[in-house]
Design a protein around this motif. Sequence first.
Motif, PDB file in Angstrom:
ATOM      1  N   LEU A 168      24.932  40.260  33.410  1.00 38.94           N
ATOM      2  CA  LEU A 168      23.730  41.044  33.645  1.00 38.94           C
ATOM      3  C   LEU A 168      23.604  42.215  32.680  1.00 38.94           C
ATOM      4  O   LEU A 168      22.494  42.656  32.378  1.00 38.94           O
ATOM      5  CB  LEU A 168      23.715  41.561  35.090  1.00 38.94           C
ATOM      6  N   PHE A 169      24.741  42.750  32.227  1.00 40.58           N
ATOM      7  CA  PHE A 169      24.663  43.936  31.377  1.00 40.58           C
ATOM      8  C   PHE A 169      25.534  43.862  30.129  1.00 40.58           C
ATOM      9  O   PHE A 169      25.531  44.770  29.307  1.00 40.58           O
ATOM     10  CB  PHE A 169      25.048  45.186  32.177  1.00 40.58           C
ATOM     11  N   SER A 170      26.316  42.790  29.976  1.00 41.05           N
ATOM     12  CA  SER A 170      27.181  42.676  28.812  1.00 41.05           C
ATOM     13  C   SER A 170      26.421  42.071  27.636  1.00 41.05           C
ATOM     14  O   SER A 170      25.660  41.116  27.793  1.00 41.05           O
ATOM     15  CB  SER A 170      28.406  41.814  29.138  1.00 41.05           C
ATOM     16  N   THR A 171      26.633  42.633  26.431  1.00 47.36           N
ATOM     17  CA  THR A 171      26.013  42.111  25.218  1.00 47.36           C
ATOM     18  C   THR A 171      27.026  41.388  24.343  1.00 47.36           C
ATOM     19  O   THR A 171      26.713  41.026  23.217  1.00 47.36           O
ATOM     20  CB  THR A 171      25.380  43.262  24.417  1.00 47.36           C
ATOM     21  N   LEU A 172      28.231  41.184  24.873  1.00 54.65           N
ATOM     22  CA  LEU A 172      29.272  40.523  24.107  1.00 54.65           C
ATOM     23  C   LEU A 172      28.999  39.022  24.031  1.00 54.65           C
ATOM     24  O   LEU A 172      28.583  38.403  25.009  1.00 54.65           O
ATOM     25  CB  LEU A 172      30.645  40.771  24.743  1.00 54.65           C
ATOM     26  N   GLU A 173      29.231  38.444  22.859  1.00 57.65           N
ATOM     27  CA  GLU A 173      29.054  37.005  22.711  1.00 57.65           C
ATOM     28  C   GLU A 173      30.106  36.245  23.514  1.00 57.65           C
ATOM     29  O   GLU A 173      29.840  35.196  24.084  1.00 57.65           O
ATOM     30  CB  GLU A 173      29.126  36.624  21.229  1.00 57.65           C
ATOM     31  N   THR A 174      31.328  36.789  23.498  1.00 50.56           N
ATOM     32  CA  THR A 174      32.409  36.175  24.268  1.00 50.56           C
ATOM     33  C   THR A 174      32.720  37.053  25.465  1.00 50.56           C
ATOM     34  O   THR A 174      33.215  38.166  25.299  1.00 50.56           O
ATOM     35  CB  THR A 174      33.684  36.017  23.411  1.00 50.56           C
ATOM     36  N   PRO A 175      32.426  36.646  26.673  1.00 55.37           N
ATOM     37  CA  PRO A 175      32.657  37.477  27.853  1.00 55.37           C
ATOM     38  C   PRO A 175      34.145  37.725  28.067  1.00 55.37           C
ATOM     39  O   PRO A 175      34.986  36.931  27.675  1.00 55.37           O
ATOM     40  CB  PRO A 175      32.056  36.658  29.001  1.00 55.37           C
ATOM     41  N   SER A 176      34.444  38.856  28.708  1.00 64.00           N
ATOM     42  CA  SER A 176      35.846  39.220  28.940  1.00 64.00           C
ATOM     43  C   SER A 176      36.414  38.545  30.173  1.00 64.00           C
ATOM     44  O   SER A 176      37.582  38.748  30.497  1.00 64.00           O
ATOM     45  CB  SER A 176      35.967  40.749  29.097  1.00 64.00           C
ATOM     46  N   ARG A 177      35.584  37.771  30.877  1.00 65.12           N
ATOM     47  CA  ARG A 177      36.017  36.981  32.037  1.00 65.12           C
ATOM     48  C   ARG A 177      36.515  37.853  33.185  1.00 65.12           C
ATOM     49  O   ARG A 177      37.515  37.556  33.813  1.00 65.12           O
ATOM     50  CB  ARG A 177      37.097  35.964  31.642  1.00 65.12           C
ATOM     51  N   ILE A 178      35.826  38.941  33.447  1.00 64.09           N
ATOM     52  CA  ILE A 178      36.151  39.777  34.595  1.00 64.09           C
ATOM     53  C   ILE A 178      35.636  39.091  35.863  1.00 64.09           C
ATOM     54  O   ILE A 178      34.478  38.663  35.914  1.00 64.09           O
ATOM     55  CB  ILE A 178      35.517  41.173  34.460  1.00 64.09           C
ATOM     56  N   SER A 179      36.478  39.000  36.874  1.00 61.69           N
ATOM     57  CA  SER A 179      36.087  38.310  38.102  1.00 61.69           C
ATOM     58  C   SER A 179      35.329  39.264  39.023  1.00 61.69           C
ATOM     59  O   SER A 179      35.910  39.937  39.870  1.00 61.69           O
ATOM     60  CB  SER A 179      37.337  37.769  38.818  1.00 61.69           C
ATOM     61  N   TRP A 180      34.008  39.320  38.836  1.00 62.25           N
ATOM     62  CA  TRP A 180      33.211  40.166  39.711  1.00 62.25           C
ATOM     63  C   TRP A 180      33.221  39.641  41.138  1.00 62.25           C
ATOM     64  O   TRP A 180      33.012  40.396  42.096  1.00 62.25           O
ATOM     65  CB  TRP A 180      31.781  40.270  39.190  1.00 62.25           C
ATOM     66  N   GLN A 181      33.492  38.322  41.303  1.00 59.79           N
ATOM     67  CA  GLN A 181      33.574  37.771  42.654  1.00 59.79           C
ATOM     68  C   GLN A 181      34.708  38.426  43.454  1.00 59.79           C
ATOM     69  O   GLN A 181      34.554  38.725  44.639  1.00 59.79           O
ATOM     70  CB  GLN A 181      33.784  36.256  42.598  1.00 59.79           C
ATOM     71  N   SER A 182      35.853  38.643  42.788  1.00 63.37           N
ATOM     72  CA  SER A 182      36.977  39.305  43.457  1.00 63.37           C
ATOM     73  C   SER A 182      36.623  40.732  43.830  1.00 63.37           C
ATOM     74  O   SER A 182      36.947  41.212  44.925  1.00 63.37           O
ATOM     75  CB  SER A 182      38.208  39.310  42.541  1.00 63.37           C
ATOM     76  N   HIS A 183      35.939  41.420  42.926  1.00 66.51           N
ATOM     77  CA  HIS A 183      35.574  42.814  43.175  1.00 66.51           C
ATOM     78  C   HIS A 183      34.571  42.924  44.315  1.00 66.51           C
ATOM     79  O   HIS A 183      34.725  43.755  45.218  1.00 66.51           O
ATOM     80  CB  HIS A 183      34.984  43.424  41.899  1.00 66.51           C
ATOM     81  N   LEU A 184      33.547  42.079  44.294  1.00 62.00           N
ATOM     82  CA  LEU A 184      32.541  42.116  45.347  1.00 62.00           C
ATOM     83  C   LEU A 184      33.139  41.727  46.698  1.00 62.00           C
ATOM     84  O   LEU A 184      32.864  42.368  47.720  1.00 62.00           O
ATOM     85  CB  LEU A 184      31.388  41.171  44.996  1.00 62.00           C
ATOM     86  N   SER A 185      33.983  40.707  46.697  1.00 59.00           N
ATOM     87  CA  SER A 185      34.624  40.277  47.945  1.00 59.00           C
ATOM     88  C   SER A 185      35.505  41.382  48.510  1.00 59.00           C
ATOM     89  O   SER A 185      35.475  41.660  49.721  1.00 59.00           O
ATOM     90  CB  SER A 185      35.452  39.014  47.701  1.00 59.00           C
ATOM     91  N   GLY A 186      36.287  42.018  47.657  1.00 58.53           N
ATOM     92  CA  GLY A 186      37.153  43.102  48.112  1.00 58.53           C
ATOM     93  C   GLY A 186      36.362  44.264  48.679  1.00 58.53           C
ATOM     94  O   GLY A 186      36.734  44.845  49.706  1.00 58.53           O
ATOM     95  N   ALA A 187      35.248  44.614  48.026  1.00 59.00           N
ATOM     96  CA  ALA A 187      34.420  45.718  48.506  1.00 59.00           C
ATOM     97  C   ALA A 187      33.836  45.401  49.879  1.00 59.00           C
ATOM     98  O   ALA A 187      33.849  46.243  50.786  1.00 59.00           O
ATOM     99  CB  ALA A 187      33.310  46.002  47.499  1.00 59.00           C
ATOM    100  N   VAL A 188      33.321  44.188  50.048  1.00 64.29           N
ATOM    101  CA  VAL A 188      32.720  43.787  51.329  1.00 64.29           C
ATOM    102  C   VAL A 188      33.761  43.811  52.443  1.00 64.29           C
ATOM    103  O   VAL A 188      33.521  44.363  53.531  1.00 64.29           O
ATOM    104  CB  VAL A 188      32.093  42.381  51.214  1.00 64.29           C
ATOM    105  N   ILE A 189      34.929  43.242  52.182  1.00 60.44           N
ATOM    106  CA  ILE A 189      35.989  43.217  53.197  1.00 60.44           C
ATOM    107  C   ILE A 189      36.467  44.630  53.508  1.00 60.44           C
ATOM    108  O   ILE A 189      36.729  44.974  54.673  1.00 60.44           O
ATOM    109  CB  ILE A 189      37.171  42.347  52.714  1.00 60.44           C
ATOM    110  N   GLY A 190      36.576  45.479  52.494  1.00 55.15           N
ATOM    111  CA  GLY A 190      37.007  46.864  52.711  1.00 55.15           C
ATOM    112  C   GLY A 190      36.063  47.631  53.607  1.00 55.15           C
ATOM    113  O   GLY A 190      36.492  48.345  54.517  1.00 55.15           O
ATOM    114  N   VAL A 191      34.770  47.497  53.366  1.00 55.84           N
ATOM    115  CA  VAL A 191      33.778  48.188  54.199  1.00 55.84           C
ATOM    116  C   VAL A 191      33.807  47.644  55.627  1.00 55.84           C
ATOM    117  O   VAL A 191      33.736  48.414  56.599  1.00 55.84           O
ATOM    118  CB  VAL A 191      32.372  48.027  53.596  1.00 55.84           C
ATOM    119  N   MET A 192      33.918  46.335  55.773  1.00 54.54           N
ATOM    120  CA  MET A 192      33.955  45.729  57.106  1.00 54.54           C
ATOM    121  C   MET A 192      35.152  46.227  57.905  1.00 54.54           C
ATOM    122  O   MET A 192      35.028  46.579  59.086  1.00 54.54           O
ATOM    123  CB  MET A 192      33.986  44.205  56.980  1.00 54.54           C
ATOM    124  N   MET A 193      36.315  46.291  57.273  1.00 54.40           N
ATOM    125  CA  MET A 193      37.507  46.741  58.000  1.00 54.40           C
ATOM    126  C   MET A 193      37.435  48.231  58.316  1.00 54.40           C
ATOM    127  O   MET A 193      37.934  48.684  59.359  1.00 54.40           O
ATOM    128  CB  MET A 193      38.764  46.410  57.200  1.00 54.40           C
TER     129      MET A 193
END
Length: 261
Positions: A168-193
């Motif tokens: 959504l915001f990276s202009t790199l031709e080769t993505p750094s492969r950051i797992s936003w799924q892990s980050h979003l999942s962790g945030a959701v679970i953290g708020v729920m707990m």
Amino acid sequence: MFKQALNYKAVIYAAIMVSLMWLGFLAQNIGLLEGCNGAIIPLVPSGLKGVIFSPFLHGNTEHIFSNSVPIFVLIFLLFQFYPFIAKKVFFLGWILTGLLVWLLPPIDVFTGDYNYVCIIGASGIVYVLAFFLFFSGVFRWNMKLLTVSMVVALYYGGLVWGMMPEELFSTLETPSRISWQSHLSGAVIGVMMAFIFRKTGEEKQKFIWEYPNYYNEKDDKLWQEYREAHPEDFQELPYKKKDNVWERLDELRKNGYSELP
């Protein structure tokens, strides 16, 4: 006083987790673990074992260093300020975040292409702990725990950007492969707990003098002794009715009542 306040187990637990992460990284570098072995592979049955083992695996030195410091700090804060529920929060957050990551298909948000990926690293746990510590202080509205929330927000507030798909915001031709799924999942679970456990553990401290029927004989005796020793402090101020209230205040100031406005 500091020795009594510090929970040494919090330091030990944090050090153990970081040590296990580095042992896993060492096993990768000497060839004991290769490829996607031990990683989370979304929607692939064999990738379920990564729910347990992926936090110990990292792609490179920069990756493990970037996770080691926040893991140590956040685990310490969790066990220091939430000792009654720390283990539940840590292990439930770990497992639930891993399962949620496994359930999320790695789809490119622009093209809709399905990408076969191997997800490793402890960043999901970092997000669980950071969001739990922040929102738990807010939900409980405890001044001490709110201070912890502010510290987490100050140092790790930038984590919110990691929850967004990189494309959504990276202009790199080769993505750094950051797992936003892990980050979003962790945030959701953290708020729920944080919400679920908001009434568990340390309750808001209420001092004895805050109760409506509080009475202390020693306090009353000291008060009576003070009244007897300083009767001038309890004399009524002279009052003379005037049309202008400011003239009255000026007169009282001249008589020595310097604390009046």
